[in-house]
Design a protein around this motif. Structure first.
Motif, short mmCIF file in Angstrom:
data_model
loop_
_atom_site.label_atom_id
_atom_site.label_comp_id
_atom_site.label_asym_id
_atom_site.label_seq_id
_atom_site.Cartn_x
_atom_site.Cartn_y
_atom_site.Cartn_z
N UNK A 1 20.41 50.75 -9.47
CA UNK A 1 20.98 49.75 -8.56
C UNK A 1 22.01 50.40 -7.66
N UNK A 2 21.87 50.22 -6.36
CA UNK A 2 22.87 50.70 -5.41
C UNK A 2 23.88 49.60 -5.19
N UNK A 3 25.02 49.98 -4.70
CA UNK A 3 26.09 49.02 -4.56
C UNK A 3 26.58 48.97 -3.13
N UNK A 4 26.79 47.78 -2.65
CA UNK A 4 27.32 47.60 -1.30
C UNK A 4 28.38 46.54 -1.29
N UNK A 5 28.72 46.08 -0.06
CA UNK A 5 29.62 44.97 0.02
C UNK A 5 29.80 44.48 1.43
N UNK A 6 30.62 43.43 1.57
CA UNK A 6 30.88 42.84 2.89
C UNK A 6 32.36 42.73 3.15
N UNK A 7 32.69 42.72 4.32
CA UNK A 7 34.05 42.54 4.81
C UNK A 7 35.12 43.16 3.99
N UNK B 1 25.88 32.72 1.79
CA UNK B 1 26.74 31.70 2.40
C UNK B 1 28.14 31.73 1.80
N UNK B 2 28.22 31.96 0.49
CA UNK B 2 29.52 32.00 -0.17
C UNK B 2 30.35 33.18 0.34
N UNK B 3 29.70 34.31 0.53
CA UNK B 3 30.41 35.49 1.03
C UNK B 3 30.81 35.28 2.49
N UNK B 4 29.93 34.66 3.27
CA UNK B 4 30.25 34.39 4.67
C UNK B 4 31.44 33.45 4.78
N UNK B 5 31.44 32.43 3.95
CA UNK B 5 32.58 31.49 3.95
C UNK B 5 33.86 32.21 3.59
N UNK B 6 33.76 33.10 2.62
CA UNK B 6 34.93 33.86 2.20
C UNK B 6 35.45 34.73 3.33
N UNK C 1 26.79 38.11 12.51
CA UNK C 1 25.37 37.89 12.24
C UNK C 1 24.68 39.12 11.68
N UNK C 2 25.02 40.29 12.24
CA UNK C 2 24.42 41.54 11.74
C UNK C 2 24.89 41.85 10.32
N UNK C 3 26.17 41.55 10.03
CA UNK C 3 26.67 41.78 8.69
C UNK C 3 25.96 40.87 7.69
N UNK C 4 25.75 39.61 8.09
CA UNK C 4 25.05 38.69 7.20
C UNK C 4 23.60 39.12 6.99
N UNK C 5 22.99 39.67 8.01
CA UNK C 5 21.62 40.18 7.89
C UNK C 5 21.57 41.32 6.87
N UNK C 6 22.55 42.19 6.94
CA UNK C 6 22.62 43.30 6.00
C UNK C 6 22.82 42.79 4.58
N UNK C 7 23.70 41.80 4.44
CA UNK C 7 23.96 41.26 3.11
C UNK C 7 22.76 40.51 2.54
N UNK C 8 22.09 39.75 3.39
CA UNK C 8 20.95 38.98 2.92
C UNK C 8 19.88 39.89 2.33
N UNK C 9 19.76 41.08 2.89
CA UNK C 9 18.77 42.03 2.39
C UNK C 9 19.24 42.76 1.14
N UNK D 1 24.03 51.61 12.86
CA UNK D 1 24.25 52.66 11.86
C UNK D 1 25.68 52.65 11.32
N UNK D 2 26.67 52.45 12.19
CA UNK D 2 28.07 52.50 11.77
C UNK D 2 28.38 51.41 10.74
N UNK D 3 27.72 50.25 10.84
CA UNK D 3 27.94 49.19 9.86
C UNK D 3 27.35 49.57 8.52
N UNK D 4 26.17 50.17 8.54
CA UNK D 4 25.53 50.56 7.28
C UNK D 4 26.34 51.63 6.56
N UNK D 5 26.79 52.64 7.29
CA UNK D 5 27.54 53.72 6.64
C UNK D 5 28.92 53.25 6.19
N UNK D 6 29.54 52.39 6.98
CA UNK D 6 30.86 51.89 6.63
C UNK D 6 30.82 50.99 5.41
#
Length: 470
Positions: free
Chosen positions: A10-16, A99-104, A135-143, A252-257
């Motif tokens: 399992x790889x690990x990511x995150x948002x905001x 949606x919960x992460x977006x609201x946060x 929108x792009x961040x949410x797209x990344x998270x949804x995947x 690319x910068x969003x994915x690497x960050x």
């Protein structure tokens, strides 16, 4: 926060962010250009003034909470950190989870700051004019999103469609965040701190590296541990997880960050574990790294090397009516990720190394925006061998100048210490060096929806650079 498996792990990511940053479990920013896009539901990003109501906690007798409790015992034993309270568990379908992460994110990060950070990515040339930052961040998270731990109410949220080892890996990762919260008060460390992007990213790296390393132990035990696999192999597996399918269309910068706190945090944690086991990781929580330079260079954490003081770039030469809306710190990691948009990763790391300190400023005037970075490199440590005191700054420019020419074409002007490109839509892009100091300027340019137009020239940028470097 956790995302989909890569190559069986399992790889690990995150948002905001990690801007500033980007930072990315809704993880951290990298810093200014990427800051907001990198915050973690289990890493630093909460607004100190947030008054959001806490959702009702699920029953600890529920089926999901019982499953969490069973795994918490195992994770606590592996990590060597005692759980002091139970962790409620909630399963959500993937849309609800995103949606919960977006609201946060919208609740905890100022909307105007989100907008400006998206514009900064465009101004730097890292995103198209039609770019929808959130929108792009949410797209990344949804995947990618699989679950997250929420420090505000001590609850575990997991994707309902997870099963078997994948669900257990996600749960193990997030329960480390719960233990971090119970032992070292992750909630208070997760407060959004305007202007302290690099410090926030460093904390995110510690939190995500800790959780990722333990998760790998959890998957490999009892035969092996995370330390039995080369760090670079593990990190490459993680990187590959955000470069496939529809996610490839996300800048690319969003994915690497977004991934940076996990990748670089894992390297830092494994350096600690090889030197002093989990006990030394615990010590890092007592002496939390204050810069991403300390994350990337373990010896600098051990020496508690502080960042050099740098003032935010002024903007008097921009003219009347301009206002500085934001200032922040890139840090070595944020700088390396930015440089990697123009050159290969190894050269970007070399160009960023020797970082001593920096400060950024974002300026606006109506629909116009301009961005500045004032970077100061450390003095050379081996001048007795004939090295220049500005060796690190000189080395950085030796990488930046040819990379920009290859990427952007013929400059408007260039010499050994400066280069500038007049861009029709997003205005001038300039790098200039004076001794150990380097300045990066982008803009000014006018942004009217998806339509951008330059409102300055390289001549203007050169005057502004002189003001910053004086």
């Amino acid at each position: 926060m956790t995302v989909r498996k890569v190559g069986g792990i399992a790889a690990i990511l995150g948002l905001l962010s990690c801007s500033g940053s980007p930072t990315p479990s809704a993880a951290e920013p990298v810093q200014a250009p990427v800051a907001a896009a990198t915050k973690d539901a289990s890493a630093p990003t909460t607004n100190e003034n947030s008054s959001a109501t806490k959702p009702n906690l699920p029953s600890l007798e529920s089926k999901d909470s019982k499953a969490v409790a069973k795994t918490l015992v195992k994770v606590s034993e592996l990590r060597g950190v005692a759980a002091v309270r139970s962790v409620p568990g909630v399963k959500l379908d993937r849309n609800e989870l995103v949606a919960a992460v977006k609201e946060k994110a919208l609740r905890e990060y100022p909307p105007e700051a989100l907008r400006r950070e998206g514009q900064t990515l465009q101004l730097m040339g890292f995103a198209p004019a039609s770019f929808d930052y959130l929108g792009e961040m949410m797209k990344l998270l949804e995947a990618q999103l699989e679950g997250f731990y929420e420090p505000k109410n001590g609850t575990m949220y997991l994707a309902a469609d997870l099963h078997g080892p994948e669900a257990q890996a996600t749960l193990a990762h997030e329960l480390v965040h719960a233990l971090q919260d119970q032992r070292w008060d992750l909630k208070s460390r997760s407060v959004y701190k305007p202007g302290r992007g690099d410090e926030t990213m460093a904390t995110a790296c510690l939190a995500e590296g800790d959780a990722t390393s333990l998760m790998l132990d959890f998957l490999m035990k009892p035969q092996k541990s995370a330390l039995d696999m080369p760090d670079n192999a593990l990190q490459e597996l993680m990187r590959s997880g955000v470069n496939t399918g529809d996610v490839k269309t996300v800048p690319h910068i969003l994915r690497t960050s977004l991934l940076a706190p996990y990748v670089e945090g894992l390297g830092f944690i494994h350096g600690l574990r090889r030197k002093g086991g989990w006990a030394l990781v615990d010590k890092a929580w007592e002496k939390v790294p204050t810069t991403t330079e300390q994350i990337l260079h373990l010896d600098k954490w051990e020496a508690a090397e502080p960042a050099l003081s740098v003032v935010a770039p002024p903007g008097r030469t921009l003219g009347e009516g301009w206002t500085m809306n934001d200032e922040d710190t890139f840090g070595e990691l944020g700088l390396a990720l930015t440089f990697a948009e123009w050159m290969d990763t190894s050269d970007a790391r070399i160009a960023a190394s020797g970082w001593g300190g920096d400060r950024t400023s974002t300026w606006t005037k109506g629909d116009e925006i301009a961005y500045a970075v004032h970077l100061r490199y450390d003095p050379a440590t081996d001048k007795a061998k004939g090295q220049s005191d500005a060796r690190y700054a000189e080395r950085a420019m030796s990488k930046i100048l040819p990379a920009l020419k290859k990427k952007l074409g013929n400059p408007s002007f260039a010499d050994a210490s400066s280069i500038c490109f007049d861009r029709k839509e997003t205005g001038p892009l300039l790098f200039a060096r004076k001794d150990r100091d380097v300045v990066l300027l982008a803009g000014p340019a006018k942004a009217s929806g998806a339509n951008w137009s330059s409102t300055a020239t390289c001549a203007t940028a050169k005057t502004w650079a002189t003001e910053v470097l004086k």
